[in-house]
Design a protein around this motif. Structure first.
Motif, short mmCIF file in Angstrom:
data_model
loop_
_atom_site.label_atom_id
_atom_site.label_comp_id
_atom_site.label_asym_id
_atom_site.label_seq_id
_atom_site.Cartn_x
_atom_site.Cartn_y
_atom_site.Cartn_z
N LYS A 28 49.34 40.81 33.86
CA LYS A 28 50.01 39.61 34.41
C LYS A 28 49.25 39.09 35.62
O LYS A 28 49.08 37.88 35.79
CB LYS A 28 51.45 39.92 34.81
N GLN A 29 48.78 39.99 36.48
CA GLN A 29 48.01 39.57 37.65
C GLN A 29 46.71 38.89 37.24
O GLN A 29 46.33 37.87 37.82
CB GLN A 29 47.71 40.78 38.55
N GLY A 33 45.84 34.84 37.85
CA GLY A 33 44.76 34.60 38.81
C GLY A 33 45.13 34.97 40.23
O GLY A 33 44.76 34.27 41.17
N GLU A 34 45.84 36.07 40.39
CA GLU A 34 46.34 36.46 41.72
C GLU A 34 45.24 36.83 42.71
O GLU A 34 45.45 36.78 43.90
CB GLU A 34 47.34 37.61 41.58
N PHE A 39 36.54 38.15 39.17
CA PHE A 39 35.89 37.66 37.96
C PHE A 39 36.92 37.12 36.97
O PHE A 39 36.67 36.10 36.31
CB PHE A 39 35.08 38.80 37.32
N THR A 40 38.06 37.77 36.87
CA THR A 40 39.05 37.38 35.87
C THR A 40 39.73 36.05 36.18
O THR A 40 40.44 35.51 35.34
CB THR A 40 40.12 38.47 35.68
N LYS A 41 39.50 35.52 37.35
CA LYS A 41 40.03 34.20 37.72
C LYS A 41 39.41 33.10 36.86
O LYS A 41 39.97 32.01 36.72
CB LYS A 41 39.76 33.96 39.21
N LYS A 42 38.25 33.37 36.26
CA LYS A 42 37.52 32.38 35.46
C LYS A 42 38.27 31.96 34.19
O LYS A 42 37.92 30.95 33.59
CB LYS A 42 36.15 32.93 35.05
N ALA A 43 39.27 32.74 33.77
CA ALA A 43 39.99 32.44 32.54
C ALA A 43 41.46 32.80 32.70
O ALA A 43 41.82 33.60 33.55
CB ALA A 43 39.40 33.21 31.37
N ALA A 44 42.28 32.20 31.85
CA ALA A 44 43.72 32.49 31.89
C ALA A 44 44.22 32.97 30.53
O ALA A 44 45.41 32.92 30.25
CB ALA A 44 44.48 31.25 32.32
N ASP A 45 43.29 33.41 29.69
CA ASP A 45 43.68 33.84 28.34
C ASP A 45 43.28 35.29 28.05
O ASP A 45 42.98 35.65 26.92
CB ASP A 45 43.08 32.90 27.30
#
Length: 99
Positions: A28-29, A33-34, A39-45
């Protein structure tokens, strides 16, 4: 107990490897994009690709570092595809569960 996970984003065709104590909350985090510089902020899927659970914190960290050191997309694909690879990895780090 701790977990090691590999998540995948189809939109950026990338994998992310991490460890945590609650995978569902951690995913969920990532999705929300918490962490603004992550790096994971680059996508929401992001979606679960591989999950190893029932590990001690030490086992989880060692396994995470091992997988990251492989630096190989093919290794991740094979790890997902071949159960014997997952079992061998669990055996190497003294663990006993994955999904």
């Amino acid at each position: 107990m701790a977990q090691v996970y590999v998540i995948y984003s189809p939109s950026i065709d990338s994998y992310y490897i991490g460890s945590c104590s609650d995978f569902d909350e951690r995913l969920k985090q990532h999705l929300n994009g918490e962490y603004t510089l992550a790096f994971t902020k680059k996508a929401a899927d992001w979606q679960e690709y591989i999950l190893f659970d029932n590990l001690s914190y030490s086992q989880a960290r060692q396994m995470e570092v091992h997988i990251k050191k492989m630096k190989s997309r093919k290794y991740l694909v094979n790890l997902k595809q071949y159960e014997e690879m997952r079992l061998k990895l669990l055996e190497k780090f003294g663990a006993d569960s994955s999904r």
